[in-house]
Design a protein around this motif. Sequence first.
Motif, mmCIF file in Angstrom:
data_model
loop_
_atom_site.group_PDB
_atom_site.id
_atom_site.type_symbol
_atom_site.label_atom_id
_atom_site.label_comp_id
_atom_site.label_asym_id
_atom_site.label_seq_id
_atom_site.Cartn_x
_atom_site.Cartn_y
_atom_site.Cartn_z
ATOM 1 N N PHE A 14 0.269 -2.974 -16.757
ATOM 2 C CA PHE A 14 -0.101 -3.507 -15.161
ATOM 3 C C PHE A 14 0.772 -3.610 -13.951
ATOM 4 O O PHE A 14 0.467 -3.101 -13.440
ATOM 5 N N ASN A 15 1.430 -4.022 -14.132
ATOM 6 C CA ASN A 15 2.940 -4.775 -13.695
ATOM 7 C C ASN A 15 4.091 -2.292 -13.415
ATOM 8 O O ASN A 15 3.954 -2.196 -12.768
ATOM 9 N N ALA A 16 4.003 -2.330 -14.135
ATOM 10 C CA ALA A 16 4.556 -0.822 -15.004
ATOM 11 C C ALA A 16 3.063 0.089 -13.761
ATOM 12 O O ALA A 16 4.113 1.455 -12.932
ATOM 13 N N TYR A 17 2.652 0.026 -14.215
ATOM 14 C CA TYR A 17 1.697 0.770 -12.918
ATOM 15 C C TYR A 17 1.657 0.846 -11.883
ATOM 16 O O TYR A 17 1.009 1.739 -11.080
ATOM 17 N N VAL A 22 1.979 2.401 -6.718
ATOM 18 C CA VAL A 22 1.765 2.626 -5.309
ATOM 19 C C VAL A 22 3.649 1.747 -4.700
ATOM 20 O O VAL A 22 3.939 2.043 -3.645
ATOM 21 N N LEU A 23 4.137 0.735 -5.872
ATOM 22 C CA LEU A 23 5.347 0.638 -4.980
ATOM 23 C C LEU A 23 6.569 1.881 -5.303
ATOM 24 O O LEU A 23 7.427 1.419 -3.838
ATOM 25 N N SER A 24 6.715 2.216 -5.761
ATOM 26 C CA SER A 24 7.616 3.735 -5.754
ATOM 27 C C SER A 24 7.553 4.717 -4.461
ATOM 28 O O SER A 24 8.746 4.928 -4.147
ATOM 29 N N GLY A 40 -4.853 -5.866 -3.352
ATOM 30 C CA GLY A 40 -4.725 -6.809 -5.267
ATOM 31 C C GLY A 40 -4.382 -7.734 -5.382
ATOM 32 O O GLY A 40 -5.645 -8.387 -5.179
ATOM 33 N N ALA A 41 -4.388 -7.864 -6.544
ATOM 34 C CA ALA A 41 -4.708 -9.225 -7.151
ATOM 35 C C ALA A 41 -3.781 -9.973 -6.220
ATOM 36 O O ALA A 41 -2.431 -10.031 -6.765
ATOM 37 N N THR A 54 0.109 -8.244 -6.852
ATOM 38 C CA THR A 54 0.617 -6.908 -7.276
ATOM 39 C C THR A 54 -0.485 -6.444 -6.872
ATOM 40 O O THR A 54 -1.370 -6.399 -6.493
ATOM 41 N N PRO A 55 0.313 -5.118 -5.845
ATOM 42 C CA PRO A 55 -0.463 -4.228 -5.952
ATOM 43 C C PRO A 55 -1.361 -2.902 -5.716
ATOM 44 O O PRO A 55 -0.750 -2.829 -7.164
#
Length: 64
Positions: A14-17, A22-24, A40-41, A54-55
């Motif tokens: 989930f964090n990698a996705y 989003v973040l990159s 996000g959550a 976590t967006p």
Amino acid sequence: FTNQIDFAQFGKAFNAYADKTVLSKLPRDGLEGRTAKVLGAYTIEGGQDLPLVTPAEAEIGPKP
């Protein structure tokens, strides 16, 4: 989840996705003073702690 390993693998994926989708894509320079809108959550650990989000979507407002 059947066990902690399944939960940990899900969290890592989930964090990698979120990072990839989003973040990159967010700008890293000149963020001070700008507004942020995030969907996000999140979890809240304790009374004084800020939420850790976590967006799923993020939008940075214009420069002031």
